[in-house]
Design an enzyme around this catalytic site. Structure first.
Site, PDB file in Angstrom:
ATOM      1  N   SER A 112       0.724  -1.682  -0.065  1.00  0.00           N
ATOM      2  CA  SER A 112       0.236   0.034  -0.014  1.00  0.00           C
ATOM      3  C   SER A 112       0.502   1.611   0.106  1.00  0.00           C
ATOM      4  CB  SER A 112      -1.160   0.252   1.360  1.00  0.00           C
ATOM      5  OG  SER A 112      -1.005   1.782   1.702  1.00  0.00           O
ATOM      6  N   SER A 113       0.526   2.304  -0.692  1.00  0.00           N
ATOM      7  CA  SER A 113       1.076   3.548  -0.931  1.00  0.00           C
ATOM      8  C   SER A 113       1.194   3.813   0.361  1.00  0.00           C
ATOM      9  CB  SER A 113       0.531   4.759  -1.522  1.00  0.00           C
ATOM     10  OG  SER A 113      -0.659   4.725  -0.824  1.00  0.00           O
ATOM     11  N   CYS A 114       0.319   3.217   2.047  1.00  0.00           N
ATOM     12  CA  CYS A 114       0.388   4.445   3.190  1.00  0.00           C
ATOM     13  C   CYS A 114       1.843   3.358   3.702  1.00  0.00           C
ATOM     14  CB  CYS A 114      -0.376   3.993   4.004  1.00  0.00           C
ATOM     15  SG  CYS A 114      -0.610   1.975   4.529  1.00  0.00           S
ATOM     16  N   TYR A 141      -0.968  -0.634  10.067  1.00  0.00           N
ATOM     17  CA  TYR A 141      -1.426  -1.006   8.865  1.00  0.00           C
ATOM     18  C   TYR A 141       0.157  -1.423   7.743  1.00  0.00           C
ATOM     19  CZ  TYR A 141      -4.120  -2.338   4.025  1.00  0.00           C
ATOM     20  OH  TYR A 141      -3.852  -2.623   3.024  1.00  0.00           O
ATOM     21  N   LYS A 145       2.564  -4.163   6.395  1.00  0.00           N
ATOM     22  CA  LYS A 145       2.883  -4.112   4.950  1.00  0.00           C
ATOM     23  C   LYS A 145       4.446  -3.815   4.553  1.00  0.00           C
ATOM     24  CE  LYS A 145      -1.237  -4.378   3.120  1.00  0.00           C
ATOM     25  NZ  LYS A 145      -1.505  -6.337   2.305  1.00  0.00           N
ATOM     26  N   HIS A 184     -13.033   2.944   2.573  1.00  0.00           N
ATOM     27  CA  HIS A 184     -12.386   4.650   2.828  1.00  0.00           C
ATOM     28  C   HIS A 184     -13.384   4.953   2.126  1.00  0.00           C
ATOM     29  CE1 HIS A 184      -9.195   0.517   1.807  1.00  0.00           C
ATOM     30  NE2 HIS A 184      -8.471   1.239   3.087  1.00  0.00           N
TER      31      HIS A 184
HETATM   32  O1  GFB Z   1      -9.297   6.492   2.212  1.00  0.00           O
HETATM   33  P1  GFB Z   1      -9.112   7.430   3.279  1.00  0.00           P
HETATM   34  O2  GFB Z   1     -10.030   6.282   4.550  1.00  0.00           O
HETATM   35  O3  GFB Z   1      -7.802   6.852   4.568  1.00  0.00           O
HETATM   36  O4  GFB Z   1      -9.551   8.960   2.928  1.00  0.00           O
HETATM   37  P2  GFB Z   1      -6.648   7.092   3.565  1.00  0.00           P
HETATM   38  C1  GFB Z   1      -9.380   9.602   3.968  1.00  0.00           C
HETATM   39  C2  GFB Z   1      -9.413  10.897   3.247  1.00  0.00           C
HETATM   40  O5  GFB Z   1     -10.741  11.446   3.352  1.00  0.00           O
HETATM   41  C3  GFB Z   1      -8.993  11.844   4.908  1.00  0.00           C
HETATM   42  C4  GFB Z   1     -11.492  12.354   4.504  1.00  0.00           C
HETATM   43  O6  GFB Z   1      -8.748  12.868   4.833  1.00  0.00           O
HETATM   44  C5  GFB Z   1     -10.536  11.923   5.377  1.00  0.00           C
HETATM   45  O7  GFB Z   1     -10.938  13.288   6.204  1.00  0.00           O
HETATM   46  N1  GFB Z   1     -12.290  11.526   4.536  1.00  0.00           N
HETATM   47  C6  GFB Z   1     -13.729  12.695   4.239  1.00  0.00           C
HETATM   48  C7  GFB Z   1     -13.452  10.943   4.540  1.00  0.00           C
HETATM   49  N2  GFB Z   1     -14.817  12.418   4.153  1.00  0.00           N
HETATM   50  C8  GFB Z   1     -14.748  10.737   4.295  1.00  0.00           C
HETATM   51  C9  GFB Z   1     -15.457   9.975   5.088  1.00  0.00           C
HETATM   52  O8  GFB Z   1     -16.837   9.757   4.547  1.00  0.00           O
HETATM   53  N3  GFB Z   1     -15.002   8.649   4.912  1.00  0.00           N
HETATM   54  C10 GFB Z   1     -13.331   8.628   5.213  1.00  0.00           C
HETATM   55  N4  GFB Z   1     -12.787   7.335   5.312  1.00  0.00           N
HETATM   56  N5  GFB Z   1     -12.483   9.302   4.746  1.00  0.00           N
HETATM   57  C11 GFB Z   1      -5.857   5.083   3.839  1.00  0.00           C
HETATM   58  C12 GFB Z   1      -5.361   3.893   4.365  1.00  0.00           C
HETATM   59  O9  GFB Z   1      -5.505   6.253   3.543  1.00  0.00           O
HETATM   60  O10 GFB Z   1      -4.602   4.591   2.507  1.00  0.00           O
HETATM   61  C13 GFB Z   1      -5.383   2.603   4.065  1.00  0.00           C
HETATM   62  O11 GFB Z   1      -6.305   4.268   5.648  1.00  0.00           O
HETATM   63  C14 GFB Z   1      -4.872   1.891   2.919  1.00  0.00           C
HETATM   64  O12 GFB Z   1      -4.733   1.946   5.209  1.00  0.00           O
HETATM   65  C15 GFB Z   1      -4.779   3.164   1.992  1.00  0.00           C
HETATM   66  O13 GFB Z   1      -3.212   2.787   2.843  1.00  0.00           O
HETATM   67  C16 GFB Z   1      -4.176   3.785   0.703  1.00  0.00           C
HETATM   68  O14 GFB Z   1      -6.067   7.275   2.139  1.00  0.00           O
HETATM   69  O15 GFB Z   1      -6.275   8.146   4.742  1.00  0.00           O
END
Ligand code: GFB
Length: 315
Positions: A112-114, A141, A145, A184
């Protein structure tokens, strides 16, 4: 013939019911592969070392795509840290060790990119790994990874196993998780904005400030990239897979509003975490290997929305 291009070669897809694994199965079946092995969670518990070893002893797959993982969005990562670390470490260690023990010809591990540092220079090159602190919201996580990458690297160095690793950016596509607590951002926004339109809500609640930037890749493009690596790539260096373009969460929300046809306002809740400010990946290595993303973000979201909108329920 012992080649990933042999349509009769036995290929095990770990995680075939997930978004990534199911896309790889679709891609391989469309190419004509006839010997794909899968197991449901009920049939094989990937956290159980003895069960995984017995499966490899019995099936002896030639090729393995390791797409099984405990995954989720920013909130799920925050609250299920122990499970994200333990389950992913166990799945990777069990499969990679058994794959080596039972002479798997080649294995592809999905990271993953994280894995990259929170403040890595953008776009993020593969050699940024382990150069700085991780983003705290997904550290468990990411550490799991990173362990998977290092398992592939060390089994190659010590035992000569042909195990490779791919690092996809944020993904979306068929089979995504639409549970608003654990999903996500892209599926969450699609569902929230669809529901706001269906209920004539004047505004839609979104998390964070909307300023972080993210890169999104359709999972069918990822599947093509993974199969391309399995076909052609044999090195310990992990490979980024992305589109090379990112946008802010606010821009993503606006794009989804226009796709869904919602004209209300976006209500940002800054008490919710933003996560890492930006994680655009440098895809030069993958491009040099002859792969590029083909599905644009707008087109990809339109495709996904057409597939899922009937399944959404108003609250
Ligand atoms: O996809 P996400 O949950 O994870 O996106 P990451 C998070 C971003 O979207 C944050 C905003 O900036 C949140 O504040 N956001 C806005 C929301 N509204 C929402 C919502 O309703 N739900 C969610 N989920 N986010 C992921 C990792 O990080 O990246 C995984 O959690 C994985 O483990 C993936 O590595 C590639 O992009 O921050």
């Amino acid at each position: 013939m012992n080649s990933p291009l042999d349509l009769h070669a036995k290929i095990y897809i770990a995680g075939h019911r997930g978004m990534v694994g199911s896309a790889i199965v679709r891609f391989l079946k469309a190419r004509g592969h006839s010997n794909i092995v899968t197991r449901t969670r009920q049939e094989l518990d990937l956290i159980n070392q003895a069960a995984v070893d017995a499966f490899f002893e019995q099936e002896k797959p030639a090729y393995v795509y390791l797409a099984a993982a405990k995954v989720g969005g920013i909130h799920a990562n925050n609250i299920y840290g122990a499970q994200f670390l333990y389950e992913n470490l166990m799945i990777e260690a069990n499969i990679i060790h058994s794959a080596w023990k039972h002479n798997v010809t080649k294995l592809l591990f999905l990271g993953s990119s994280c894995i990259y540092p929170k403040l890595a220079p953008q776009p993020i090159t593969e050699d940024s790994l382990l150069t700085g602190p991780l983003e705290p919201t997904n550290e468990p996580y990411a550490i799991a990874k990173i362990a998977g990458i290092k398992l592939c690297e060390t089994y190659r160095n010590q035992y000569g196993a042909n195990f490779i690793s791919a690092m996809p950016t944020n993904l979306f596509g068929p089979g995504d998780n639409y549970d608003l607590k654990t999903s996500h951002v892209l599926p969450a926004l699609l569902r929230k904005i669809h529901t706001a339109k269906a209920t004539d809500a004047p505004s839609v609640p979104l998390w964070g400030t909307g300023t972080p930037k993210r890169e999104f890749l359709h999972v069918d493009d990822l599947a093509a990239g993974c199969v391309h690596l399995m076909d052609t790539y044999n090195s310990s260096e992990w490979v980024n897979i992305g589109t090379g373009e990112d946008l802010s969460i606010r821009e993503l929300a606006e794009m989804i509003c226009s796709i869904v046809g919602y004209e209300g306002t976006l209500d940002w809740d800054a008490s919710k975490p933003d996560g890492t400010p930006r994680k655009l990946m440098d895809g030069s290595r993958m491009h040099a290997l002859g792969w590029k993303a083909t599905i644009g973000l707008q087109e990809g979201i339109e495709r996904v929305y057409a597939e899922v909108q009937d399944a959404f329920e108003a609250p």
